[in-house]
Design a protein around this motif. Structure first.
Motif, short mmCIF file in Angstrom:
data_model
loop_
_atom_site.label_atom_id
_atom_site.label_comp_id
_atom_site.label_asym_id
_atom_site.label_seq_id
_atom_site.Cartn_x
_atom_site.Cartn_y
_atom_site.Cartn_z
N ALA A 52 0.80 -1.22 0.00
CA ALA A 52 0.00 0.00 0.00
C ALA A 52 0.84 1.28 0.00
O ALA A 52 0.62 2.15 -0.85
CB ALA A 52 -0.98 -0.01 1.16
N PRO A 53 1.80 1.45 0.90
CA PRO A 53 2.57 2.70 0.88
C PRO A 53 3.42 2.87 -0.38
O PRO A 53 3.62 3.98 -0.86
CB PRO A 53 3.47 2.60 2.11
CG PRO A 53 2.92 1.54 2.95
CD PRO A 53 2.16 0.62 2.05
N VAL A 54 3.91 1.76 -0.91
CA VAL A 54 4.74 1.82 -2.12
C VAL A 54 3.88 2.19 -3.33
O VAL A 54 4.29 2.97 -4.18
CB VAL A 54 5.46 0.47 -2.34
CG1 VAL A 54 6.18 0.45 -3.67
CG2 VAL A 54 6.42 0.20 -1.20
N MET A 55 2.67 1.64 -3.40
CA MET A 55 1.83 1.84 -4.57
C MET A 55 1.08 3.16 -4.56
O MET A 55 0.63 3.62 -5.60
CB MET A 55 0.82 0.69 -4.71
CG MET A 55 1.42 -0.55 -5.29
SD MET A 55 2.35 -0.27 -6.81
CE MET A 55 1.17 0.54 -7.85
N ILE A 56 0.93 3.79 -3.42
CA ILE A 56 0.17 5.03 -3.36
C ILE A 56 0.86 6.16 -4.13
O ILE A 56 0.20 6.99 -4.75
CB ILE A 56 -0.16 5.45 -1.91
CG1 ILE A 56 -1.25 6.50 -1.87
CG2 ILE A 56 1.06 5.94 -1.20
CD1 ILE A 56 -2.59 6.02 -2.29
N LEU A 57 2.19 6.18 -4.14
CA LEU A 57 2.91 7.27 -4.81
C LEU A 57 2.70 7.27 -6.32
O LEU A 57 2.32 8.31 -6.88
CB LEU A 57 4.39 7.22 -4.45
CG LEU A 57 4.71 7.51 -2.99
CD1 LEU A 57 6.19 7.30 -2.71
CD2 LEU A 57 4.29 8.91 -2.62
N PRO A 58 2.92 6.16 -7.04
CA PRO A 58 2.68 6.21 -8.48
C PRO A 58 1.21 6.41 -8.83
O PRO A 58 0.89 7.07 -9.82
CB PRO A 58 3.19 4.87 -9.01
CG PRO A 58 3.54 4.04 -7.85
CD PRO A 58 3.54 4.90 -6.64
N VAL A 59 0.32 5.89 -8.01
CA VAL A 59 -1.11 6.08 -8.29
C VAL A 59 -1.49 7.55 -8.13
O VAL A 59 -2.17 8.13 -8.99
CB VAL A 59 -1.97 5.18 -7.37
CG1 VAL A 59 -3.42 5.55 -7.46
CG2 VAL A 59 -1.76 3.72 -7.72
N LEU A 60 -1.03 8.17 -7.05
CA LEU A 60 -1.32 9.59 -6.85
C LEU A 60 -0.66 10.46 -7.92
O LEU A 60 -1.26 11.44 -8.39
CB LEU A 60 -0.89 10.04 -5.46
CG LEU A 60 -1.75 9.56 -4.31
CD1 LEU A 60 -1.15 10.00 -2.98
CD2 LEU A 60 -3.17 10.06 -4.44
N MET A 61 0.56 10.10 -8.32
CA MET A 61 1.23 10.85 -9.37
C MET A 61 0.46 10.75 -10.68
O MET A 61 0.25 11.75 -11.38
CB MET A 61 2.67 10.39 -9.57
CG MET A 61 3.39 11.22 -10.61
SD MET A 61 5.11 10.83 -10.79
CE MET A 61 5.71 11.21 -9.18
N THR A 62 0.01 9.57 -11.01
CA THR A 62 -0.77 9.38 -12.23
C THR A 62 -2.07 10.16 -12.16
O THR A 62 -2.46 10.82 -13.12
CB THR A 62 -1.06 7.87 -12.44
OG1 THR A 62 0.18 7.18 -12.53
CG2 THR A 62 -1.85 7.63 -13.70
N LEU A 63 -2.72 10.12 -11.02
CA LEU A 63 -3.98 10.83 -10.85
C LEU A 63 -3.79 12.34 -10.99
O LEU A 63 -4.47 12.99 -11.80
CB LEU A 63 -4.56 10.52 -9.46
CG LEU A 63 -5.83 11.27 -9.13
CD1 LEU A 63 -6.95 10.28 -8.89
CD2 LEU A 63 -5.61 12.11 -7.89
N PHE A 64 -2.85 12.90 -10.23
CA PHE A 64 -2.69 14.35 -10.24
C PHE A 64 -2.13 14.88 -11.56
O PHE A 64 -2.58 15.93 -12.04
CB PHE A 64 -1.81 14.81 -9.07
CG PHE A 64 -2.53 14.76 -7.75
CD1 PHE A 64 -3.69 15.49 -7.55
CD2 PHE A 64 -2.05 13.97 -6.73
CE1 PHE A 64 -4.36 15.43 -6.34
CE2 PHE A 64 -2.71 13.91 -5.51
CZ PHE A 64 -3.87 14.64 -5.33
N THR A 65 -1.17 14.19 -12.15
CA THR A 65 -0.64 14.68 -13.43
C THR A 65 -1.70 14.61 -14.52
O THR A 65 -1.77 15.50 -15.37
CB THR A 65 0.61 13.89 -13.85
OG1 THR A 65 0.31 12.50 -13.90
CG2 THR A 65 1.77 14.17 -12.92
N GLY A 66 -2.54 13.58 -14.49
CA GLY A 66 -3.62 13.48 -15.48
C GLY A 66 -4.64 14.60 -15.31
O GLY A 66 -5.06 15.24 -16.28
#
Length: 99
Positions: free
Chosen positions: A18-32
Protein backbone atom coordinates in the motif's frame (compact mmCIF):
# COMPACT_ATOMS: atom_id res chain seq x y z
CA UNK A 1 -10.82 -21.03 -0.92
CA UNK A 2 -8.87 -17.99 0.17
CA UNK A 3 -5.91 -16.70 -1.80
CA UNK A 4 -3.83 -16.67 1.39
CA UNK A 5 -4.72 -19.01 4.21
CA UNK A 6 -2.73 -17.07 6.78
CA UNK A 7 -4.40 -13.71 7.36
CA UNK A 8 -1.22 -12.37 9.00
CA UNK A 9 0.78 -12.94 5.78
CA UNK A 10 -1.95 -11.29 3.74
CA UNK A 11 -2.04 -8.25 6.02
CA UNK A 12 1.75 -7.99 5.85
CA UNK A 13 1.65 -8.11 2.04
CA UNK A 14 -1.10 -5.50 1.90
CA UNK A 15 0.69 -3.20 4.37
CA UNK A 16 3.94 -3.49 2.41
CA UNK A 17 2.35 -2.82 -0.98
CA UNK A 18 0.00 0.00 0.00
CA UNK A 19 2.57 2.70 0.88
CA UNK A 20 4.74 1.82 -2.12
CA UNK A 21 1.83 1.84 -4.57
CA UNK A 22 0.17 5.03 -3.36
CA UNK A 23 2.91 7.27 -4.81
CA UNK A 24 2.68 6.21 -8.48
CA UNK A 25 -1.11 6.08 -8.29
CA UNK A 26 -1.32 9.59 -6.85
CA UNK A 27 1.23 10.85 -9.37
CA UNK A 28 -0.77 9.38 -12.23
CA UNK A 29 -3.98 10.83 -10.85
CA UNK A 30 -2.69 14.35 -10.24
CA UNK A 31 -0.64 14.68 -13.43
CA UNK A 32 -3.62 13.48 -15.48
CA UNK A 33 -6.02 15.91 -13.81
CA UNK A 34 -3.64 18.88 -13.98
CA UNK A 35 -2.80 18.22 -17.62
CA UNK A 36 -6.51 18.12 -18.46
CA UNK A 37 -6.89 21.45 -16.68
CA UNK A 38 -4.04 22.80 -18.82
CA UNK A 39 -5.86 21.55 -21.93
CA UNK A 40 -9.01 23.32 -20.75
CA UNK A 41 -7.21 26.68 -20.52
CA UNK A 42 -5.18 26.10 -23.73
CA UNK A 43 -1.81 25.96 -21.96
CA UNK A 44 -0.73 22.47 -23.06
CA UNK A 45 2.64 23.62 -24.45
CA UNK A 46 3.68 24.87 -21.02
CA UNK A 47 2.64 21.67 -19.24
CA UNK A 48 3.82 18.88 -21.53
CA UNK A 49 6.12 17.74 -18.73
CA UNK A 50 2.99 16.71 -16.81
CA UNK A 51 2.05 14.38 -19.64
CA UNK A 52 5.57 12.93 -19.63
CA UNK A 53 5.38 12.25 -15.90
CA UNK A 54 1.87 10.82 -16.35
CA UNK A 55 3.27 8.30 -18.82
CA UNK A 56 6.26 7.38 -16.63
CA UNK A 57 9.02 9.42 -18.27
CA UNK A 58 10.87 11.03 -15.36
CA UNK A 59 13.78 12.49 -17.31
CA UNK A 60 16.82 10.42 -16.41
CA UNK A 61 14.59 7.49 -15.40
CA UNK A 62 12.34 6.58 -18.33
CA UNK A 63 9.82 3.94 -17.31
CA UNK A 64 7.26 4.83 -19.96
CA UNK A 65 7.30 1.34 -21.49
CA UNK A 66 6.53 -0.47 -18.24
CA UNK A 67 5.01 2.22 -15.98
CA UNK A 68 1.36 1.46 -16.85
CA UNK A 69 1.92 -2.25 -16.27
CA UNK A 70 3.67 -1.65 -12.95
CA UNK A 71 0.84 0.63 -11.88
CA UNK A 72 -1.81 -1.87 -12.96
CA UNK A 73 -0.04 -4.85 -11.36
CA UNK A 74 0.36 -3.05 -8.05
CA UNK A 75 -3.24 -1.90 -7.99
CA UNK A 76 -4.43 -5.39 -8.92
CA UNK A 77 -2.40 -6.94 -6.08
CA UNK A 78 -3.75 -4.38 -3.60
CA UNK A 79 -7.30 -5.01 -4.77
CA UNK A 80 -6.94 -8.78 -4.50
CA UNK A 81 -5.31 -8.63 -1.05
CA UNK A 82 -7.83 -6.04 0.20
CA UNK A 83 -10.83 -7.99 -1.07
CA UNK A 84 -9.40 -11.21 0.37
CA UNK A 85 -8.91 -9.55 3.78
CA UNK A 86 -12.42 -8.16 3.66
CA UNK A 87 -13.85 -11.52 2.62
CA UNK A 88 -12.05 -13.36 5.44
CA UNK A 89 -13.20 -10.84 8.05
CA UNK A 90 -16.75 -10.83 6.68
CA UNK A 91 -16.88 -14.64 6.71
CA UNK A 92 -15.58 -14.81 10.30
CA UNK A 93 -18.15 -12.27 11.52
CA UNK A 94 -20.97 -14.24 9.85
CA UNK A 95 -19.70 -17.44 11.49
CA UNK A 96 -19.75 -15.78 14.92
CA UNK A 97 -23.29 -14.50 14.40
CA UNK A 98 -24.53 -17.96 13.43
CA UNK A 99 -22.96 -19.67 16.48
Amino acid sequence: MALFNNQRQLRRLHHLLAPVMILPVLMTLFTGVFFELAVTVDKTDEFLWLLSWHRGDFGILDLSDIYPFLNATGLFMLAISGISLWWQNNFKSRKKNIS
